[in-house]
Design an enzyme around this catalytic site. Structure first.
Site, PDB file in Angstrom:
ATOM      1  CB  CYS A  97      34.016 -11.149  93.583  1.00 51.50           C
ATOM      2  SG  CYS A  97      34.649 -10.522  95.161  1.00 51.50           S
TER       3      CYS A  97
ATOM      4  CG  HIS B 196      37.062  -7.948  91.301  1.00 55.07           C
ATOM      5  ND1 HIS B 196      35.708  -7.724  91.178  1.00 55.07           N
ATOM      6  CD2 HIS B 196      37.312  -8.033  92.630  1.00 55.07           C
ATOM      7  CE1 HIS B 196      35.159  -7.672  92.379  1.00 55.07           C
ATOM      8  NE2 HIS B 196      36.115  -7.858  93.276  1.00 55.07           N
TER       9      HIS B 196
ATOM     10  CD  GLU C  41      35.613  -6.876  87.445  1.00 58.69           C
ATOM     11  OE1 GLU C  41      35.131  -6.512  88.533  1.00 58.69           O
ATOM     12  OE2 GLU C  41      35.776  -8.089  87.132  1.00 58.69           O
TER      13      GLU C  41
END
Length: 212
Positions: free
Chosen positions: A87, A192, A194
Protein backbone atom coordinates in the site's frame (compact mmCIF):
# COMPACT_ATOMS: atom_id res chain seq x y z
CA UNK A 1 14.97 -17.39 7.86
CA UNK A 2 13.71 -14.20 9.48
CA UNK A 3 11.13 -11.89 7.88
CA UNK A 4 10.81 -8.46 9.52
CA UNK A 5 7.63 -6.40 9.17
CA UNK A 6 8.85 -2.88 9.87
CA UNK A 7 6.94 -0.99 12.54
CA UNK A 8 7.27 2.76 12.05
CA UNK A 9 3.82 3.47 13.49
CA UNK A 10 2.06 3.41 10.12
CA UNK A 11 0.12 0.44 8.82
CA UNK A 12 -2.22 -2.35 9.75
CA UNK A 13 0.43 -4.49 11.40
CA UNK A 14 -1.81 -7.00 13.15
CA UNK A 15 -3.55 -8.41 10.08
CA UNK A 16 -0.35 -8.36 8.02
CA UNK A 17 1.55 -10.15 10.77
CA UNK A 18 -1.10 -12.87 11.05
CA UNK A 19 -1.18 -13.45 7.28
CA UNK A 20 2.61 -13.63 6.97
CA UNK A 21 2.88 -15.90 10.02
CA UNK A 22 0.30 -18.26 8.56
CA UNK A 23 2.02 -18.53 5.20
CA UNK A 24 5.48 -18.83 6.79
CA UNK A 25 4.21 -21.84 8.74
CA UNK A 26 2.67 -23.40 5.64
CA UNK A 27 5.82 -22.78 3.57
CA UNK A 28 8.30 -23.62 6.31
CA UNK A 29 9.71 -20.12 5.74
CA UNK A 30 11.00 -19.39 9.22
CA UNK A 31 10.01 -16.67 11.67
CA UNK A 32 8.01 -13.50 11.06
CA UNK A 33 8.30 -10.59 13.49
CA UNK A 34 6.90 -7.08 13.73
CA UNK A 35 9.77 -4.89 14.84
CA UNK A 36 10.84 -1.32 15.52
CA UNK A 37 14.36 -2.53 16.37
CA UNK A 38 17.00 -1.46 13.86
CA UNK A 39 19.23 -4.41 14.78
CA UNK A 40 16.44 -6.85 13.90
CA UNK A 41 15.81 -5.06 10.61
CA UNK A 42 19.55 -5.21 9.84
CA UNK A 43 19.80 -8.98 10.32
CA UNK A 44 16.45 -9.94 8.77
CA UNK A 45 16.55 -12.04 5.60
CA UNK A 46 13.43 -10.37 4.19
CA UNK A 47 11.81 -7.01 4.81
CA UNK A 48 8.16 -5.95 4.60
CA UNK A 49 7.21 -2.26 4.72
CA UNK A 50 3.47 -1.67 5.26
CA UNK A 51 1.87 1.76 5.14
CA UNK A 52 -1.41 3.43 5.90
CA UNK A 53 -2.12 7.14 5.58
CA UNK A 54 -0.75 10.04 3.56
CA UNK A 55 2.55 9.84 1.69
CA UNK A 56 4.21 12.85 3.43
CA UNK A 57 3.38 11.72 6.96
CA UNK A 58 4.43 8.11 6.27
CA UNK A 59 7.72 9.23 4.75
CA UNK A 60 8.37 11.56 7.70
CA UNK A 61 7.56 8.78 10.18
CA UNK A 62 9.90 6.36 8.42
CA UNK A 63 12.79 8.81 8.24
CA UNK A 64 12.08 9.84 11.82
CA UNK A 65 13.08 6.34 12.86
CA UNK A 66 16.62 6.99 11.70
CA UNK A 67 18.07 3.68 12.86
CA UNK A 68 15.33 1.65 11.20
CA UNK A 69 15.52 3.73 8.03
CA UNK A 70 19.28 3.29 7.70
CA UNK A 71 19.08 -0.45 8.41
CA UNK A 72 16.28 -0.88 5.87
CA UNK A 73 18.15 0.96 3.12
CA UNK A 74 21.37 -0.94 3.79
CA UNK A 75 19.59 -4.31 3.76
CA UNK A 76 17.35 -3.69 0.75
CA UNK A 77 19.76 -1.69 -1.42
CA UNK A 78 23.31 -2.52 -0.40
CA UNK A 79 22.77 -6.16 0.59
CA UNK A 80 19.96 -6.90 -1.88
CA UNK A 81 17.70 -8.67 0.57
CA UNK A 82 14.14 -9.26 -0.70
CA UNK A 83 11.90 -6.28 0.08
CA UNK A 84 8.12 -5.96 -0.14
CA UNK A 85 6.25 -2.65 0.14
CA UNK A 86 2.50 -2.80 0.79
CA UNK A 87 0.00 0.00 0.00
CA UNK A 88 1.67 3.29 1.03
CA UNK A 89 4.76 1.20 1.75
CA UNK A 90 4.82 0.51 -1.98
CA UNK A 91 4.23 4.16 -2.85
CA UNK A 92 7.20 5.22 -0.71
CA UNK A 93 9.43 3.30 -3.14
CA UNK A 94 8.72 6.00 -5.78
CA UNK A 95 10.85 8.99 -6.66
CA UNK A 96 8.21 11.52 -5.61
CA UNK A 97 4.83 11.74 -3.92
CA UNK A 98 2.35 14.44 -4.98
CA UNK A 99 -0.12 14.01 -2.12
CA UNK A 100 -0.82 17.35 -0.37
CA UNK A 101 2.75 18.49 -1.04
CA UNK A 102 5.70 17.31 -3.12
CA UNK A 103 7.65 14.81 -1.02
CA UNK A 104 10.72 12.87 -2.09
CA UNK A 105 10.34 9.11 -1.80
CA UNK A 106 12.94 6.38 -1.50
CA UNK A 107 13.69 6.62 -5.23
CA UNK A 108 13.94 2.85 -5.70
CA UNK A 109 11.37 2.82 -8.52
CA UNK A 110 11.33 5.77 -10.91
CA UNK A 111 7.84 7.25 -10.77
CA UNK A 112 5.43 9.66 -9.12
CA UNK A 113 2.53 8.99 -6.78
CA UNK A 114 -0.46 10.94 -8.07
CA UNK A 115 -4.20 11.08 -7.41
CA UNK A 116 -6.37 8.52 -9.14
CA UNK A 117 -8.50 10.22 -11.82
CA UNK A 118 -10.93 7.72 -13.43
CA UNK A 119 -12.16 8.67 -16.89
CA UNK A 120 -15.67 7.80 -15.70
CA UNK A 121 -16.67 10.53 -13.19
CA UNK A 122 -19.25 8.20 -11.64
CA UNK A 123 -16.46 6.06 -10.20
CA UNK A 124 -15.58 7.07 -6.69
CA UNK A 125 -12.21 7.89 -5.23
CA UNK A 126 -10.88 6.37 -3.03
CA UNK A 127 -10.68 3.22 -5.12
CA UNK A 128 -12.04 0.77 -2.58
CA UNK A 129 -12.87 -2.90 -2.98
CA UNK A 130 -12.01 -5.80 -5.25
CA UNK A 131 -10.44 -5.41 -8.68
CA UNK A 132 -9.05 -7.89 -11.21
CA UNK A 133 -5.31 -7.94 -11.76
CA UNK A 134 -3.84 -7.56 -15.24
CA UNK A 135 -0.35 -9.05 -15.24
CA UNK A 136 2.00 -7.01 -17.42
CA UNK A 137 5.28 -8.86 -16.82
CA UNK A 138 6.04 -12.28 -15.35
CA UNK A 139 7.58 -12.47 -11.89
CA UNK A 140 8.04 -15.24 -9.30
CA UNK A 141 5.56 -13.46 -7.01
CA UNK A 142 2.87 -14.31 -9.61
CA UNK A 143 3.46 -18.07 -9.41
CA UNK A 144 -0.03 -19.59 -9.52
CA UNK A 145 -1.61 -16.16 -10.16
CA UNK A 146 -3.32 -15.25 -13.44
CA UNK A 147 -4.79 -12.16 -15.04
CA UNK A 148 -8.34 -11.93 -13.71
CA UNK A 149 -7.49 -12.95 -10.16
CA UNK A 150 -8.74 -10.25 -7.82
CA UNK A 151 -7.24 -8.38 -4.89
CA UNK A 152 -8.50 -5.83 -2.38
CA UNK A 153 -7.67 -2.12 -2.69
CA UNK A 154 -8.18 0.95 -0.49
CA UNK A 155 -6.40 4.03 -1.86
CA UNK A 156 -6.82 7.42 -3.50
CA UNK A 157 -3.31 7.75 -4.97
CA UNK A 158 -1.31 5.40 -7.17
CA UNK A 159 2.13 5.24 -8.74
CA UNK A 160 2.75 6.47 -12.27
CA UNK A 161 5.75 4.27 -13.09
CA UNK A 162 8.22 5.80 -15.54
CA UNK A 163 9.82 2.55 -16.72
CA UNK A 164 7.18 0.25 -18.18
CA UNK A 165 9.30 -2.80 -17.30
CA UNK A 166 8.96 -1.94 -13.59
CA UNK A 167 5.14 -1.93 -13.62
CA UNK A 168 4.46 -5.63 -13.20
CA UNK A 169 0.65 -5.52 -12.94
CA UNK A 170 -2.21 -3.05 -13.05
CA UNK A 171 -5.98 -2.91 -12.70
CA UNK A 172 -8.57 -1.10 -14.78
CA UNK A 173 -10.50 1.57 -12.87
CA UNK A 174 -11.68 3.59 -15.87
CA UNK A 175 -7.99 3.89 -16.61
CA UNK A 176 -4.89 1.99 -15.62
CA UNK A 177 -4.04 1.92 -11.92
CA UNK A 178 -0.68 0.45 -10.92
CA UNK A 179 -1.07 -2.68 -8.78
CA UNK A 180 2.39 -4.28 -8.57
CA UNK A 181 5.85 -2.81 -9.14
CA UNK A 182 9.28 -4.33 -8.94
CA UNK A 183 12.89 -4.58 -9.96
CA UNK A 184 15.87 -6.63 -8.80
CA UNK A 185 15.12 -7.81 -5.24
CA UNK A 186 12.31 -5.29 -4.64
CA UNK A 187 8.57 -5.73 -5.06
CA UNK A 188 5.60 -3.53 -4.17
CA UNK A 189 1.86 -4.20 -4.00
CA UNK A 190 -0.70 -1.39 -3.98
CA UNK A 191 -3.44 -3.71 -2.73
CA UNK A 192 -3.50 -5.41 0.66
CA UNK A 193 -2.40 -9.02 0.18
CA UNK A 194 -3.36 -9.83 3.76
CA UNK A 195 -6.98 -8.87 2.93
CA UNK A 196 -7.03 -10.43 -0.55
CA UNK A 197 -7.99 -13.96 0.46
CA UNK A 198 -6.56 -16.82 -1.64
CA UNK A 199 -4.80 -14.60 -4.18
CA UNK A 200 -3.16 -12.42 -1.56
CA UNK A 201 -2.05 -15.34 0.60
CA UNK A 202 -0.54 -17.05 -2.43
CA UNK A 203 1.44 -13.91 -3.26
CA UNK A 204 2.67 -13.66 0.33
CA UNK A 205 3.82 -17.27 0.11
CA UNK A 206 5.51 -16.55 -3.21
CA UNK A 207 7.39 -13.63 -1.66
CA UNK A 208 8.53 -15.78 1.26
CA UNK A 209 9.73 -18.46 -1.19
CA UNK A 210 11.36 -16.00 -3.61
CA UNK A 211 15.10 -16.48 -4.07
CA UNK A 212 16.21 -13.58 -6.27
Amino acid sequence: MLTAIIDYESGNLHSAHKAFERMARECNAGEVVVTADADVVARADRLVLPGDGAFPSCMAALKGQSGIYAAMVESAVDKGRPFLGICVGMQLMASMGREYEDTAGLGWISGEVTKITPRDPSLKVPHMGWNDLVIDHPHPVFDGIETGDHTYFVHSFHMDVHDEAERLAHVDYAGDVTAVIGRDTMIGMQFHPEKSQTTGLRMIANFLNWRP
